[in-house]
Design a protein around this motif. Structure first.
Motif, PDB file in Angstrom:
ATOM      1  N   LEU A 285       0.824  -1.211   0.000  1.00  0.00           N
ATOM      2  CA  LEU A 285       0.000   0.000   0.000  1.00  0.00           C
ATOM      3  C   LEU A 285       0.857   1.258   0.000  1.00  0.00           C
ATOM      4  CD1 LEU A 285      -2.622  -1.172   2.630  1.00  0.00           C
ATOM      5  CD2 LEU A 285      -2.845  -1.163   0.136  1.00  0.00           C
ATOM      6  N   LYS A 286       1.801   1.340  -0.911  1.00  0.00           N
ATOM      7  CA  LYS A 286       2.620   2.543  -1.040  1.00  0.00           C
ATOM      8  C   LYS A 286       3.176   2.609  -2.453  1.00  0.00           C
ATOM      9  CE  LYS A 286       6.609   0.303   1.168  1.00  0.00           C
ATOM     10  NZ  LYS A 286       7.546   0.373   2.264  1.00  0.00           N
ATOM     11  N   SER A 287       3.624   3.792  -2.865  1.00  0.00           N
ATOM     12  CA  SER A 287       4.207   3.953  -4.188  1.00  0.00           C
ATOM     13  C   SER A 287       5.574   3.285  -4.216  1.00  0.00           C
ATOM     14  CB  SER A 287       4.410   5.426  -4.517  1.00  0.00           C
ATOM     15  OG  SER A 287       3.312   6.184  -4.171  1.00  0.00           O
ATOM     16  N   LEU A 288       5.856   2.658  -5.337  1.00  0.00           N
ATOM     17  CA  LEU A 288       7.134   1.969  -5.473  1.00  0.00           C
ATOM     18  C   LEU A 288       7.915   2.522  -6.652  1.00  0.00           C
ATOM     19  CD1 LEU A 288       5.952  -1.683  -4.837  1.00  0.00           C
ATOM     20  CD2 LEU A 288       7.074  -0.139  -3.238  1.00  0.00           C
ATOM     21  N   LEU A 289       9.213   2.499  -6.520  1.00  0.00           N
ATOM     22  CA  LEU A 289      10.100   2.944  -7.590  1.00  0.00           C
ATOM     23  C   LEU A 289      10.335   1.828  -8.604  1.00  0.00           C
ATOM     24  CD1 LEU A 289      11.968   5.185  -8.681  1.00  0.00           C
ATOM     25  CD2 LEU A 289      13.751   4.296  -7.167  1.00  0.00           C
ATOM     26  N   PHE A 290      10.384   0.579  -8.105  1.00  0.00           N
ATOM     27  CA  PHE A 290      10.696  -0.567  -8.958  1.00  0.00           C
ATOM     28  C   PHE A 290       9.532  -1.546  -9.005  1.00  0.00           C
ATOM     29  CE2 PHE A 290      14.866   0.889  -7.377  1.00  0.00           C
ATOM     30  CZ  PHE A 290      15.485   1.155  -8.590  1.00  0.00           C
ATOM     31  N   SER A 291       9.379  -2.203 -10.132  1.00  0.00           N
ATOM     32  CA  SER A 291       8.340  -3.226 -10.303  1.00  0.00           C
ATOM     33  C   SER A 291       8.699  -4.456  -9.472  1.00  0.00           C
ATOM     34  CB  SER A 291       8.235  -3.614 -11.777  1.00  0.00           C
ATOM     35  OG  SER A 291       9.397  -4.352 -12.165  1.00  0.00           O
ATOM     36  N   PRO A 292       7.734  -5.345  -9.246  1.00  0.00           N
ATOM     37  CA  PRO A 292       8.063  -6.584  -8.520  1.00  0.00           C
ATOM     38  C   PRO A 292       9.206  -7.367  -9.167  1.00  0.00           C
ATOM     39  CG  PRO A 292       5.695  -6.313  -8.625  1.00  0.00           C
ATOM     40  CD  PRO A 292       6.295  -5.234  -9.499  1.00  0.00           C
ATOM     41  N   SER A 293       9.194  -7.503 -10.485  1.00  0.00           N
ATOM     42  CA  SER A 293      10.257  -8.283 -11.137  1.00  0.00           C
ATOM     43  C   SER A 293      11.621  -7.617 -10.981  1.00  0.00           C
ATOM     44  CB  SER A 293       9.937  -8.522 -12.617  1.00  0.00           C
ATOM     45  OG  SER A 293       9.834  -7.305 -13.307  1.00  0.00           O
ATOM     46  N   GLU A 294      11.658  -6.291 -11.011  1.00  0.00           N
ATOM     47  CA  GLU A 294      12.931  -5.580 -10.814  1.00  0.00           C
ATOM     48  C   GLU A 294      13.429  -5.775  -9.377  1.00  0.00           C
ATOM     49  OE1 GLU A 294      12.751  -1.690 -13.690  1.00  0.00           O
ATOM     50  OE2 GLU A 294      11.319  -1.780 -12.023  1.00  0.00           O
ATOM     51  N   ARG A 295      12.535  -5.682  -8.399  1.00  0.00           N
ATOM     52  CA  ARG A 295      12.931  -5.854  -6.998  1.00  0.00           C
ATOM     53  C   ARG A 295      13.397  -7.277  -6.732  1.00  0.00           C
ATOM     54  NH1 ARG A 295       8.276  -4.971  -4.020  1.00  0.00           N
ATOM     55  NH2 ARG A 295       7.005  -4.737  -5.876  1.00  0.00           N
ATOM     56  N   ILE A 296      12.744  -8.258  -7.349  1.00  0.00           N
ATOM     57  CA  ILE A 296      13.164  -9.654  -7.207  1.00  0.00           C
ATOM     58  C   ILE A 296      14.560  -9.835  -7.798  1.00  0.00           C
ATOM     59  CG2 ILE A 296      12.726 -12.005  -8.038  1.00  0.00           C
ATOM     60  CD1 ILE A 296       9.678 -11.293  -7.746  1.00  0.00           C
ATOM     61  N   ARG A 297      14.768  -9.290  -8.993  1.00  0.00           N
ATOM     62  CA  ARG A 297      16.078  -9.429  -9.646  1.00  0.00           C
ATOM     63  C   ARG A 297      17.192  -8.800  -8.811  1.00  0.00           C
ATOM     64  NH1 ARG A 297      18.668  -5.974 -12.476  1.00  0.00           N
ATOM     65  NH2 ARG A 297      16.854  -4.703 -12.979  1.00  0.00           N
ATOM     66  N   LEU A 298      16.946  -7.592  -8.271  1.00  0.00           N
ATOM     67  CA  LEU A 298      17.955  -6.929  -7.435  1.00  0.00           C
ATOM     68  C   LEU A 298      18.272  -7.759  -6.190  1.00  0.00           C
ATOM     69  CD1 LEU A 298      16.750  -3.220  -7.712  1.00  0.00           C
ATOM     70  CD2 LEU A 298      18.834  -4.209  -8.710  1.00  0.00           C
ATOM     71  N   ALA A 299      17.248  -8.336  -5.580  1.00  0.00           N
ATOM     72  CA  ALA A 299      17.475  -9.172  -4.395  1.00  0.00           C
ATOM     73  C   ALA A 299      18.224 -10.451  -4.774  1.00  0.00           C
ATOM     74  CB  ALA A 299      16.149  -9.492  -3.715  1.00  0.00           C
ATOM     75  N   GLN A 300      17.866 -11.059  -5.890  1.00  0.00           N
ATOM     76  CA  GLN A 300      18.575 -12.268  -6.332  1.00  0.00           C
ATOM     77  C   GLN A 300      20.050 -11.991  -6.570  1.00  0.00           C
ATOM     78  OE1 GLN A 300      16.013 -13.230  -9.670  1.00  0.00           O
ATOM     79  NE2 GLN A 300      15.028 -14.895  -8.524  1.00  0.00           N
TER      80      GLN A 300
END
Length: 174
Positions: free
Chosen positions: A40-55
């Motif tokens: 419930l907040k604005s995000l800078l990165f999409s879910p797939s981008e955030r997953i990739r960065l964490a991976q």
């Protein structure tokens, strides 16, 4: 085997997150860094981008895996047979929020435990919104995030230019 879930938005993943995940990996057999898909907040990165960065962040950590998820965290835990939710605490206000969430999660699923790790002192000020604000203003975030995240932040804010839609969090509190 004890599997623990470390859930969050990770927008972006920062050194405080890395610290909590790696410390939790010393306590459990497997840590799932669970990237939430629609908070419930604005995000800078999409879910797939955030997953990739964490991976990329945890590619050398055998005990840490990264997965995306939606819905209730306790339901995600049940689906992947995780017994513990790991959370990080920075300041006292985090405790109040996390305490309420832990009680709610326990009500929903009494078999899943919640464990909070206190952040190291050097990360107490660190949050995704702080990192985003500093990066959006052209500040140096190299000591706050892994190097590949720093590069992605620089690129994203160059792409956004003057049209960036983020409002600095400090102006929201004033």
């Amino acid at each position: 085997m004890i599997r623990a879930v470390f859930p969050g938005t990770f927008d972006p993943i920062h050194n405080g997150h890395v610290d909590i995940a790696r410390r939790a990996a010393k306590l459990f057999d497997e840590i799932i860094v669970a990237v939430y898909d629609r908070p419930l907040k604005s995000l800078l990165f999409s879910p797939s981008e955030r997953i990739r960065l964490a991976q990329e962040t945890f590619e050398q950590d055998e005990k840490i895996k990264v997965m995306g998820y939606g819905g209730l965290t306790v339901e995600f835990c049940k689906r992947i047979d995780a017994q513990v939710i790991v959370r990080g605490l920075r300041v006292f206000s985090d405790f109040e929020y996390e305490f309420r969430m832990a009680l709610a999660n326990h009500r929903l699923s009494p078999d899943i435990e919640v464990m909070a790790l206190i952040t190291h002192e050097e990360h107490t000020f660190l949050s995704g919104s702080t990192v985003r604000e500093i990066a959006s203003l052209g500040g140096d975030v190299s000591s706050l995030v892994p190097p590949h995240v720093e590069q992605v932040l620089i690129t994203r804010f160059l792409e956004l230019g003057d049209e960036q839609t983020l409002v600095p969090t400090s102006s929201l509190r004033d």
